[in-house]
Design an enzyme around this catalytic site. Structure first.
Site, mmCIF file in Angstrom:
data_model
loop_
_atom_site.group_PDB
_atom_site.id
_atom_site.type_symbol
_atom_site.label_atom_id
_atom_site.label_comp_id
_atom_site.label_asym_id
_atom_site.label_seq_id
_atom_site.Cartn_x
_atom_site.Cartn_y
_atom_site.Cartn_z
ATOM 1 N N GLY A 40 0.803 -1.210 0.000
ATOM 2 C CA GLY A 40 0.000 0.000 0.000
ATOM 3 C C GLY A 40 0.832 1.255 0.000
ATOM 4 N N GLY A 41 2.142 1.092 0.267
ATOM 5 C CA GLY A 41 3.039 2.237 0.212
ATOM 6 C C GLY A 41 2.751 3.300 1.255
ATOM 7 N N LYS A 52 -6.537 10.600 7.537
ATOM 8 C CA LYS A 52 -7.993 10.777 7.537
ATOM 9 C C LYS A 52 -8.622 10.155 8.778
ATOM 10 C CE LYS A 52 -7.019 12.886 4.062
ATOM 11 N NZ LYS A 52 -5.616 12.717 4.405
ATOM 12 N N GLY A 181 5.215 25.205 6.415
ATOM 13 C CA GLY A 181 4.610 24.826 5.145
ATOM 14 C C GLY A 181 3.103 24.732 5.267
ATOM 15 N N GLY A 183 0.904 23.719 2.687
ATOM 16 C CA GLY A 183 0.245 22.884 1.702
ATOM 17 C C GLY A 183 -0.701 21.928 2.388
ATOM 18 N N ALA A 184 -1.187 20.926 1.656
ATOM 19 C CA ALA A 184 -2.186 20.009 2.204
ATOM 20 C C ALA A 184 -1.697 19.308 3.471
ATOM 21 C CB ALA A 184 -2.583 18.990 1.140
ATOM 22 N N ILE A 185 -0.464 18.789 3.450
ATOM 23 C CA ILE A 185 0.042 18.042 4.608
ATOM 24 C C ILE A 185 0.140 18.940 5.828
ATOM 25 C CG2 ILE A 185 2.033 16.792 5.544
ATOM 26 C CD1 ILE A 185 2.576 15.769 2.706
ATOM 27 N N GLY A 271 7.316 19.991 1.286
ATOM 28 C CA GLY A 271 7.366 19.333 -0.014
ATOM 29 C C GLY A 271 8.016 17.971 0.032
ATOM 30 N N HIS A 445 -32.614 17.990 -3.371
ATOM 31 C CA HIS A 445 -32.842 18.912 -2.258
ATOM 32 C C HIS A 445 -33.386 18.130 -1.061
ATOM 33 C CE1 HIS A 445 -34.043 22.550 -0.121
ATOM 34 N NE2 HIS A 445 -35.190 21.941 0.152
#
EC number: 1.8.1.4
Length: 466
Positions: A40-41, A52, A181, A183-185, A271, A445
Site C-alpha cells: 500500500g506504500g 484521515k 509549510g 500545503g495540504a500536509i 514538499g 434537495h
C-alpha cells in the site's frame, strides 16, 4: 537460482503501483510487484488513509464539545485519549494494507518483498535479508514514490522536529506546535492538533496559505483557521531552529523583521523529493531526471525502452489518484490499447482540514493569465438549507467559465464535505460539459450539492437563493 521471469514488474505497491499491477493482471500479463515495506506504500500506511482516520477522530471530538448547539447534552467533561486515537489510525492503515494483499492474491500478482534495483534493461535485483533474487521482465514500472524534503536547518530528527511520519504517531500531544509549510500536509496536521487543543502556528514562505488553490478560497480558509485560533505567518521563513531538551526555539523572518517562537514540536511540511537514488538508474542510459524526479512522456515512458515511471516519483501534482490513473494509462499503453492521455487540469485536489478545501482546473488568476475572458460564479453555504441544518454555514463554491464557449475552466470549494462534492465538477470537466448542461442538471434537495448548481447559475446571472 534461475531468474524469475515476468511480463511486467512493478517496483512499489502504493496507489500507483498496485493499481498498475491489477490492471496488467486483468490484461492477462504475468505480473510481479516488489515492495520493501508495507503493501500500500506511503499513502495507505503513512499518508492519505491514517491521516484521515486521525482527522475523523478530531472531527468527532469537535462535535462532542459543541453538542449543546444541536440540543444535545454530554454529561461530564469531554476528553480524548491520544494513544487510542493513534491506535485506531494505525488499525485502519493495517486493515487497508491487508486489503492490498488480498487483491494481489485475487489477481494472481506475485508479491516479492525486498529492495529492488535495476541491473540494466529488463533486469532487477531484489535483495532481502542479505539474499538477492534476479527478476527479469520486458516491462518494468518504477512506482517508488517520494519522501519528505529536508531543508538545511530544518532536518527531521524524529523527536523535536517531525515529518508526517512522526506526526502520525505522537506519543503525547504538543501543547505548542509550529508547522512549516501550508500545503495540504501541513494544514491537515495543523487542523488536527488545533482541534485537540494545541497552540498552532503555521509559517508559509509564500504570500498566502494553500498556495495552489484559488486566491479567494485561500483567503476564506485562512479566516476560518484564524477564527479557530491557528496563528498564520505568510511571507515568512524559518531560518533557524535552536533545540533544547524538550522544546525548540524557532527564528522566523518576515518583512525584514526577526522574531523567535518557542514550541514543543515542529512539523516540517515543505514538499517532497522522489525516491530515485537507490533504484539503479545508473545502470540504464535512457532514464533522465529533473530536480529529483524521473522524466516521462504522456504514456509514462522514460527514455529507456521498457522502463516506465508513475506516481510521486514523476511530475506533479503528487496525488494518490493521479498515480493510480497513471498506472492504468501506462499499462494500457504497454498492452497496445491506445489509452487517453492524462489531462492535468482534470485532476482534483483535496485538503481534509476543517473546513475542507477542494478544487479542479484553473484558478481565476490562471484563466486570465491564459488570456481567457471569464464568467465567475459564487455561492456561500449560508444560503444552503442543508448546510445550515448541519451547523456548517461557513463555506463557498466558486466556478469559472469561459465567457465565449461556456467551458468550465475551474471549480473551487471550501466548506463541509467539499472533498466529496468536487467529483461532480470533475465529471463535468471530463465530459466537457458547458454551463448549459450544468444549469439543466437537477440537483437533489436538500443537499449541500445545491451550492454547486447555484454557483453555476450565479456565473450567468440566474442565481436563486442569494
Amino acid at each position: 537460482m534461475a531468474a524469475q521471469e515476468f511480463d511486467l514488474v512493478v517496483v512499489g505497491s502504493g496507489p500507483g503501483g498496485y493499481v498498475a499491477a491489477i490492471r496488467a493482471a486483468q490484461l492477462k500479463m504475468k505480473v510481479a510487484m516488489v515492495e520493501r515495506a508495507e503493501l500500500g506504500g506511503i499513502c495507505l500506511n503513512w499518508g492519505c488513509i491514517p491521516t484521515k482516520a486521525l482527522l475523523r477522530s478530531s472531527d468527532v471530538y469537535h462535535m462532542l464539545t459543541h453538542a449543546e448547539q444541536f440540543g444535545l447534552k454530554v454529561e461530564g467533561k469531554v476528553s480524548f485519549d491520544l494513544t487510542k486515537i493513534v491506535e485506531r489510525s494505525r488499525g485502519v492503515a493495517k486493515q487497508m494494507s491487508q486489503g492490498i494483499a488480498f487483491l494481489m492474491k485475487k489477481n494472481k500478482v506475485t508479491v516479492i518483498q525486498g529492495d529492488a534495483k535495476l541491473n540494466g534493461r529488463g533486469k532487477l535485483n531484489v535483495t532481502k535479508d542479505g539474499a538477492t533474487t534476479e527478476v527479469v521482465a520486458k516491462h518494468i514500472i518504477l512506482a517508488t514514490g517520494a519522501r519528505a524534503r529536508q531543508l538545511p536547518g530544518l532536518e527531521v530528527d524524529g523527536k523535536l522536529v517531525w515529518s508526517y511520519r512522526e506526526a502520525l504517531v505522537p506519543k503525547e500531544q504538543p501543547q505548542r506546535l509550529l508547522v512549516v509549510g501550508s500545503g495540504a500536509i501541513g494544514i491537515e496536521f495543523a487542523s488536527f492538533f488545533r482541534t485537540l487543543g494545541s497552540e498552532v502556528t503555521v509559517v508559509e514562505l509564500l504570500d498566502r496559505i494553500l498556495p495552489v488553490e484559488d486566491e479567494e478560497i485561500s483567503a476564506f480558509a485562512r479566516k476560518a483557521f484564524e477564527k479557530q485560533g491557528i496563528k498564520i505567518r505568510t511571507g515568512a521563513k524559518v531560518t533557524k531552529l535552536d533545540k533544547k531538551t524538550n522544546s525548540v526555539v524557532a527564528t522566523i523572518e518576515a518583512d525584514g523583521k526577526t522574531e523567535t517562537l518557542e514550541v514543543d514540536r515542529v512539523i516540517s511540511a515543505v514538499g517532497i523529493v522522489g525516491n530515485i537514488e537507490e533504484v539503479g538508474l545508473d545502470t540504464v542510459k535512457g532514464v533522465k531526471t529533473d530536480r529529483g524526479f524521473i522524466q516521462v512522456d504522456e504514456y509514462l515512458r522514460t527514455g529507456e525502452p521498457g522502463i516506465y515511471a508513475i506516481g510521486d516519483v514523476v511530475s506533479p501534482p503528487w496525488l494518490a489518484h493521479k498515480a493510480s490513473h497513471e498506472g492504468i494509462i501506462c499499462v494500457e499503453a504497454i498492452a497496445g490499447l491506445h489509452p487517453h492521455k492524462m489531462k492535468v487540469e482534470n485532476i482534483p485536489g483535496c485538503t481534509y482540514c476543517t473546513p475542507q478545501v477542494a478544487s479542479v482546473g484553473w484558478t481565476e488568476a490562471r484563466a486570465k493569465k491564459e488570456g481567457r475572458e471569464v464568467r465567475v460564479g459564487r455561492f456561500p453555504f449560508i444560503g444552503n438549507g442543508k448546510a445550515v441544518a448541519m451547523g456548517e454555514p461557513q463555506g463557498l463554491v466558486k466556478t469559472i467559465f469561459d465567457a465565449k464557449t461556456g467551458e468550465l475552466l475551474g471549480a473551487h470549494m471550501v466548506g463541509a464535505e467539499v472533498t466529496e462534492l468536487i467529483q461532480g465538477y470533475v465529471i463535468a470537466k471530463t465530459g466537457e460539459l458547458t454551463e448549459a448542461e450544468l444549469m439543466e442538471t437537477i440537483f437533489p434537495h436538500p443537499t449541500i450539492s445545491e451550492t454547486m448548481h447555484e454557483s453555476v447559475l450565479d456565473a450567468y446571472g440566474r442565481v436563486i437563493h442569494i
